[in-house]
Design a protein around this motif. Structure first.
Motif, short mmCIF file in Angstrom:
data_model
loop_
_atom_site.label_atom_id
_atom_site.label_comp_id
_atom_site.label_asym_id
_atom_site.label_seq_id
_atom_site.Cartn_x
_atom_site.Cartn_y
_atom_site.Cartn_z
N ALA A 82 0.83 -1.21 0.00
CA ALA A 82 0.00 0.00 0.00
C ALA A 82 0.86 1.26 0.00
O ALA A 82 0.54 2.25 -0.66
N TRP A 83 1.96 1.22 0.72
CA TRP A 83 2.87 2.37 0.73
C TRP A 83 3.38 2.64 -0.68
O TRP A 83 3.43 3.79 -1.12
N GLU A 138 4.64 8.51 8.23
CA GLU A 138 5.50 8.97 9.31
C GLU A 138 5.41 8.06 10.53
O GLU A 138 6.36 7.99 11.32
N SER A 139 4.30 7.34 10.68
CA SER A 139 4.19 6.39 11.79
C SER A 139 5.23 5.28 11.66
O SER A 139 5.80 4.83 12.67
N ALA A 140 5.51 4.85 10.44
CA ALA A 140 6.53 3.82 10.22
C ALA A 140 7.92 4.37 10.55
O ALA A 140 8.77 3.65 11.09
N VAL A 141 8.16 5.62 10.22
CA VAL A 141 9.43 6.26 10.57
C VAL A 141 9.60 6.30 12.07
O VAL A 141 10.66 5.97 12.61
N ARG A 142 8.53 6.68 12.78
CA ARG A 142 8.59 6.74 14.24
C ARG A 142 8.83 5.37 14.84
O ARG A 142 9.55 5.23 15.84
N LEU A 146 10.90 14.46 4.00
CA LEU A 146 10.72 14.39 5.44
C LEU A 146 11.94 14.84 6.24
O LEU A 146 11.82 15.14 7.43
N ALA A 147 13.10 14.87 5.62
CA ALA A 147 14.33 15.15 6.35
C ALA A 147 14.26 16.51 7.05
O ALA A 147 13.67 17.46 6.54
N ALA A 157 9.72 6.18 -0.83
CA ALA A 157 10.89 6.71 -0.14
C ALA A 157 10.87 8.23 0.03
O ALA A 157 11.91 8.83 0.31
N ARG A 158 9.72 8.86 -0.17
CA ARG A 158 9.51 10.30 0.08
C ARG A 158 10.62 11.12 -0.59
O ARG A 158 11.19 12.05 0.01
#
Length: 371
Positions: free
Chosen positions: A16-17, A25-29, A147-148, A187-188
């Motif tokens: 899905a991503w 961002e939840s996955a990053v966290r 996101l960086a 990968a944003r």
């Protein structure tokens, strides 16, 4: 450090991503909370001080699920590795703990329109004023650039390669998200523009002249290592999916696995994958030992693993047929991602030149060819 998030549960989410073109961002966290963004940062700065093999195995596991997850660990590690080796004591004390915890998300801003494989062609300007530096230029295809919170920017200061840290919230920084690219869709990725962005002089990492060969070189070497292991994970996942499909699928009451061509495809994929794993392990061992051969062996491992990811994913899609082409197919997703892996952190062609040059220099050092 908490245990690794449930990768089996993330597999469906990863599809899905990719479809929606964004790692949430939840996955990053979650990765940050698990301590995985600072896995090989020295312990004195809040990292885990992991060995190269431990880092590699993590990247293989993440790569087997989602290239963007692995890409997040890669780019964070690239900037941290550059600072750990070439940053001042003050820079290390300020930035490494924040990178290790994920309080700061890093981007490596090197590539430009006219400077991809050849980073000596960068045109971004770093100007020196009495109390500050100014950064002006455009960077393209920056992984997690959207996101960086801080970028390690490669540019030119007084005509010499230089690197400088630039926070994303500085006036003059703008980012343009990229979507719909061939691979690494979650990968944003973003294009960045720096319009006379002012930063303090202490944001310069290493003296001018060291920016490409030393700072960026260290970052790229770290990136090649983790990309290589991530590609290995992609190949292993595709081999597993293709094998499971062949074992379970029947056509005209004949098991797909009974077809000689299918067995041959699986065998070739297995050999490619295992060969890539051994090269990645050799690179990890040499890196841990501080062997001078480690850099070249890392190039070789990344080259082999990226090619394995491409060939094994292609065979997996072929064996799986329509299932391999489905929107949620891991093999299909990795087939696209693998083409990107053969370009980033040193394209196949550049890697071949590096490997050949290394062989020829070694031969010359040993007295040349023997009769």
């Amino acid at each position: 450090m908490r245990t690794l998030p449930d990768l089996a549960a993330l597999r469906d989410e990863a599809a899905a991503w990719d479809l929606h073109g964004a790692l949430p961002e939840s996955a990053v966290r979650d990765l940050a909370a698990a301590g995985l963004l600072g896995l090989d940062v020295p312990e004195r700065y809040g990292g885990r001080g992991a060995t190269p093999l431990e880092l590699g195995e993590l990247c293989a596991r993440l790569g087997s699920v989602c290239s963007a997850l692995r890409g997040l660990v890669t780019v964070q590690g690239m900037v941290a590795a550059a600072l750990a080796r070439w940053g001042s004591a003050a820079q290390q004390a300020e930035w490494l703990p924040r990178l290790a915890t994920g309080d700061q998300l890093a981007g490596f801003a090197a590539t430009e329109q006219g400077a991809g494989s050849d980073l000596t062609a960068v045109e971004t300007r770093i100007g020196a004023e009495s109390d500050a530096l100014t950064v002006t230029g455009v960077k393209r295809w920056i992984t997690f650039g959207e996101l960086a919170t801080v970028y390690l920017v490669l540019g030119r200061l007084d005509g010499r390669p230089a690197t400088v840290l630039v926070e994303a919230d500085r006036p003059g920084v703008t980012r343009e998200p990229v979507s719909g690219q061939l691979g690494m869709r979650a990968a944003r990725i973003a294009h960045l523009r720096f319009d006379a962005v002012r930063v303090e002089r202490d944001h310069l990492v290493a003296p001018p002249g060291f920016g490409l060969s030393h700072v960026a070189g260290t970052a790229l070497d770290h990136g090649r290592f983790t990309v290589g292991w991530g590609c290995l994970g992609m190949a292993e996942a595709c081999l597993a999916d293709a094998t499971a499909h062949a074992a379970a699928r029947t056509q005209a009451k004949v098991a797909l696995a009974e077809h000689q061509l299918v067995r041959g495809a699986l065998a070739r994929a297995a050999v490619d994958t295992e060969a890539a794993r051994e090269l990645c392990r050799v690179a990890a061992r040499l890196r841990r030992e501080g062997d001078p051969e480690a850099i070249s062996r890392t190039v070789m491992a990344k080259y082999a693993a990226a090619r394995a990811a491409a060939s094994v994913s292609r065979r997996a899609v072929q064996v799986m047929g329509s299932a391999g082409c489905a929107p949620d197919s891991r093999a299909g997703r990795f087939f696209r991602d693998a083409q990107v892996m053969r370009i980033i952190e040193g394209s196949d062609e550049v890697s071949e030149l590096h490997i050949a040059d290394h062989l020829l220099r070694r031969a010359a050092g040993e007295g040349g060819p023997r009769e």
